[in-house]
Design a protein around this motif. Structure first.
Motif, PDB file in Angstrom:
ATOM      1  N   GLN A  18      20.692  25.364  48.927  1.00  0.00           N
ATOM      2  CA  GLN A  18      19.691  24.977  47.932  1.00  0.00           C
ATOM      3  C   GLN A  18      20.315  24.322  46.711  1.00  0.00           C
ATOM      4  OE1 GLN A  18      16.874  28.534  47.610  1.00  0.00           O
ATOM      5  NE2 GLN A  18      18.126  28.874  49.396  1.00  0.00           N
ATOM      6  N   ILE A  19      21.618  24.211  46.702  1.00  0.00           N
ATOM      7  CA  ILE A  19      22.270  23.551  45.569  1.00  0.00           C
ATOM      8  C   ILE A  19      21.979  22.050  45.638  1.00  0.00           C
ATOM      9  CG2 ILE A  19      24.443  23.066  44.427  1.00  0.00           C
ATOM     10  CD1 ILE A  19      25.590  25.561  45.714  1.00  0.00           C
ATOM     11  N   PRO A  20      21.331  21.513  44.613  1.00  0.00           N
ATOM     12  CA  PRO A  20      20.979  20.084  44.589  1.00  0.00           C
ATOM     13  C   PRO A  20      22.222  19.227  44.378  1.00  0.00           C
ATOM     14  CG  PRO A  20      20.415  21.118  42.485  1.00  0.00           C
ATOM     15  CD  PRO A  20      20.956  22.192  43.368  1.00  0.00           C
ATOM     16  N   PRO A  21      22.189  17.987  44.878  1.00  0.00           N
ATOM     17  CA  PRO A  21      23.327  17.085  44.714  1.00  0.00           C
ATOM     18  C   PRO A  21      23.569  16.811  43.233  1.00  0.00           C
ATOM     19  CG  PRO A  21      21.548  16.067  46.016  1.00  0.00           C
ATOM     20  CD  PRO A  21      21.076  17.411  45.593  1.00  0.00           C
ATOM     21  N   GLY A  22      24.799  16.602  42.889  1.00  0.00           N
ATOM     22  CA  GLY A  22      25.108  16.325  41.483  1.00  0.00           C
ATOM     23  C   GLY A  22      25.359  17.600  40.713  1.00  0.00           C
ATOM     24  N   LYS A  23      25.220  18.738  41.383  1.00  0.00           N
ATOM     25  CA  LYS A  23      25.464  20.010  40.696  1.00  0.00           C
ATOM     26  C   LYS A  23      26.399  20.867  41.513  1.00  0.00           C
ATOM     27  CE  LYS A  23      22.037  19.977  37.441  1.00  0.00           C
ATOM     28  NZ  LYS A  23      21.315  20.840  36.544  1.00  0.00           N
ATOM     29  N   VAL A  24      27.008  21.829  40.871  1.00  0.00           N
ATOM     30  CA  VAL A  24      27.939  22.708  41.575  1.00  0.00           C
ATOM     31  C   VAL A  24      27.706  24.154  41.142  1.00  0.00           C
ATOM     32  CG1 VAL A  24      29.676  20.925  41.789  1.00  0.00           C
ATOM     33  CG2 VAL A  24      29.663  22.407  39.781  1.00  0.00           C
ATOM     34  N   ALA A  25      28.169  25.061  41.943  1.00  0.00           N
ATOM     35  CA  ALA A  25      28.020  26.482  41.602  1.00  0.00           C
ATOM     36  C   ALA A  25      29.329  27.208  41.907  1.00  0.00           C
ATOM     37  CB  ALA A  25      26.884  27.077  42.419  1.00  0.00           C
ATOM     38  N   THR A  26      29.565  28.277  41.198  1.00  0.00           N
ATOM     39  CA  THR A  26      30.793  29.033  41.430  1.00  0.00           C
ATOM     40  C   THR A  26      30.488  30.204  42.367  1.00  0.00           C
ATOM     41  OG1 THR A  26      30.441  30.537  39.596  1.00  0.00           O
ATOM     42  CG2 THR A  26      31.538  28.459  39.106  1.00  0.00           C
ATOM     43  N   TYR A  27      31.516  30.733  42.984  1.00  0.00           N
ATOM     44  CA  TYR A  27      31.339  31.861  43.902  1.00  0.00           C
ATOM     45  C   TYR A  27      30.674  33.021  43.159  1.00  0.00           C
ATOM     46  CZ  TYR A  27      34.598  29.060  46.550  1.00  0.00           C
ATOM     47  OH  TYR A  27      35.198  28.034  47.211  1.00  0.00           O
ATOM     48  N   GLY A  35      22.492  38.983  43.747  1.00  0.00           N
ATOM     49  CA  GLY A  35      22.298  40.343  43.239  1.00  0.00           C
ATOM     50  C   GLY A  35      23.589  41.143  43.266  1.00  0.00           C
ATOM     51  N   GLN A  36      24.699  40.475  43.589  1.00  0.00           N
ATOM     52  CA  GLN A  36      25.990  41.171  43.650  1.00  0.00           C
ATOM     53  C   GLN A  36      27.042  40.370  42.893  1.00  0.00           C
ATOM     54  OE1 GLN A  36      24.729  44.231  46.384  1.00  0.00           O
ATOM     55  NE2 GLN A  36      26.751  43.951  45.578  1.00  0.00           N
ATOM     56  N   PRO A  37      27.010  40.441  41.581  1.00  0.00           N
ATOM     57  CA  PRO A  37      27.920  39.662  40.731  1.00  0.00           C
ATOM     58  C   PRO A  37      29.383  39.974  41.001  1.00  0.00           C
ATOM     59  CG  PRO A  37      26.782  41.345  39.447  1.00  0.00           C
ATOM     60  CD  PRO A  37      26.183  41.352  40.806  1.00  0.00           C
ATOM     61  N   ARG A  38      29.647  41.052  41.696  1.00  0.00           N
ATOM     62  CA  ARG A  38      31.050  41.405  41.979  1.00  0.00           C
ATOM     63  C   ARG A  38      31.482  41.008  43.380  1.00  0.00           C
ATOM     64  NH1 ARG A  38      29.767  42.209  37.279  1.00  0.00           N
ATOM     65  NH2 ARG A  38      30.992  43.496  35.936  1.00  0.00           N
ATOM     66  N   ALA A  39      30.571  40.414  44.124  1.00  0.00           N
ATOM     67  CA  ALA A  39      30.881  40.076  45.519  1.00  0.00           C
ATOM     68  C   ALA A  39      31.332  38.626  45.682  1.00  0.00           C
ATOM     69  CB  ALA A  39      29.656  40.353  46.372  1.00  0.00           C
ATOM     70  N   ALA A  40      31.933  38.088  44.645  1.00  0.00           N
ATOM     71  CA  ALA A  40      32.364  36.687  44.702  1.00  0.00           C
ATOM     72  C   ALA A  40      33.300  36.473  45.891  1.00  0.00           C
ATOM     73  CB  ALA A  40      33.065  36.320  43.402  1.00  0.00           C
ATOM     74  N   ARG A  41      34.161  37.442  46.134  1.00  0.00           N
ATOM     75  CA  ARG A  41      35.110  37.298  47.246  1.00  0.00           C
ATOM     76  C   ARG A  41      34.370  37.233  48.560  1.00  0.00           C
ATOM     77  NH1 ARG A  41      40.435  40.667  46.231  1.00  0.00           N
ATOM     78  NH2 ARG A  41      41.212  38.894  47.331  1.00  0.00           N
ATOM     79  N   ALA A  42      33.392  38.063  48.696  1.00  0.00           N
ATOM     80  CA  ALA A  42      32.615  38.091  49.938  1.00  0.00           C
ATOM     81  C   ALA A  42      31.924  36.743  50.130  1.00  0.00           C
ATOM     82  CB  ALA A  42      31.595  39.207  49.881  1.00  0.00           C
ATOM     83  N   LEU A  47      31.694  31.561  53.242  1.00  0.00           N
ATOM     84  CA  LEU A  47      31.840  30.107  53.380  1.00  0.00           C
ATOM     85  C   LEU A  47      33.021  29.790  54.291  1.00  0.00           C
ATOM     86  CD1 LEU A  47      31.112  29.035  49.725  1.00  0.00           C
ATOM     87  CD2 LEU A  47      29.610  28.971  51.713  1.00  0.00           C
ATOM     88  N   GLY A  48      34.032  30.626  54.232  1.00  0.00           N
ATOM     89  CA  GLY A  48      35.207  30.406  55.081  1.00  0.00           C
ATOM     90  C   GLY A  48      34.848  30.510  56.548  1.00  0.00           C
TER      91      GLY A  48
END
Length: 111
Positions: A18-27, A35-42, A47-48
């Motif tokens: 759902q990320i629109p073109p021209g924009k980026v998001a961080t893990y 809903g899991q701000p600490r699950a960036a690694r997951a 994505l891997g």
DNA sequence: ACGATGACGTTAT
DNA sequence: TATAACGCCATCG
């Protein structure tokens, strides 16, 4: 709300898609939206596991520094990811980092 | 079920 | 500002 809580992977894929073109998001941003701000690694792990024929714009997901994670280079076309970001019109600085303060995706509009 | 891994993030030095 | 160490969550073997 009976939320159809699918697997974590599916949620990450759906959100990244759902990320629109021209924009980026961080893990961390994705994880937080899930809903899991600490699950960036997951999130990065999810994505891997993405196939090479995926329709998920995973290349729009970068680390908190706004740059492509060096760990992706060698395993996946990380170098291609950066080229792809520039191709979408993203501006990277000499350090190879994006201006998150300007390209950061606010997330899906609450509908 | 347990232990180790990994495309991260935050805090401290 | 850059580098280092720790903590976090989910998945894989």
């Amino acid at each position: 709300m009976t939320r159809p809580a699918p697997d974590f992977y599916a949620r990450v894929y759906a959100l990244v898609s759902q990320i629109p073109p021209g924009k980026v998001a961080t893990y961390g941003q994705i994880a937080h939206l899930l809903g899991q701000p600490r699950a960036a690694r997951a999130v990065g792990y999810a994505l891997g596991r993405l196939p090479s024929d995926t329709a998920v714009p995973w290349h729009r997901v970068v680390n908190h520094q706004g740059g492509v994670s060096p760990r992706a280079i060698g395993t996946l076309p990380g170098d291609h990811q950066r080229a792809r970001l520039e191709q979408e019109g993203h501006r990277l600085d000499a350090a190879g980092r994006l201006n998150l303060g300007r390209l950061r995706w606010e997330g899906p509009v609450a509908d």
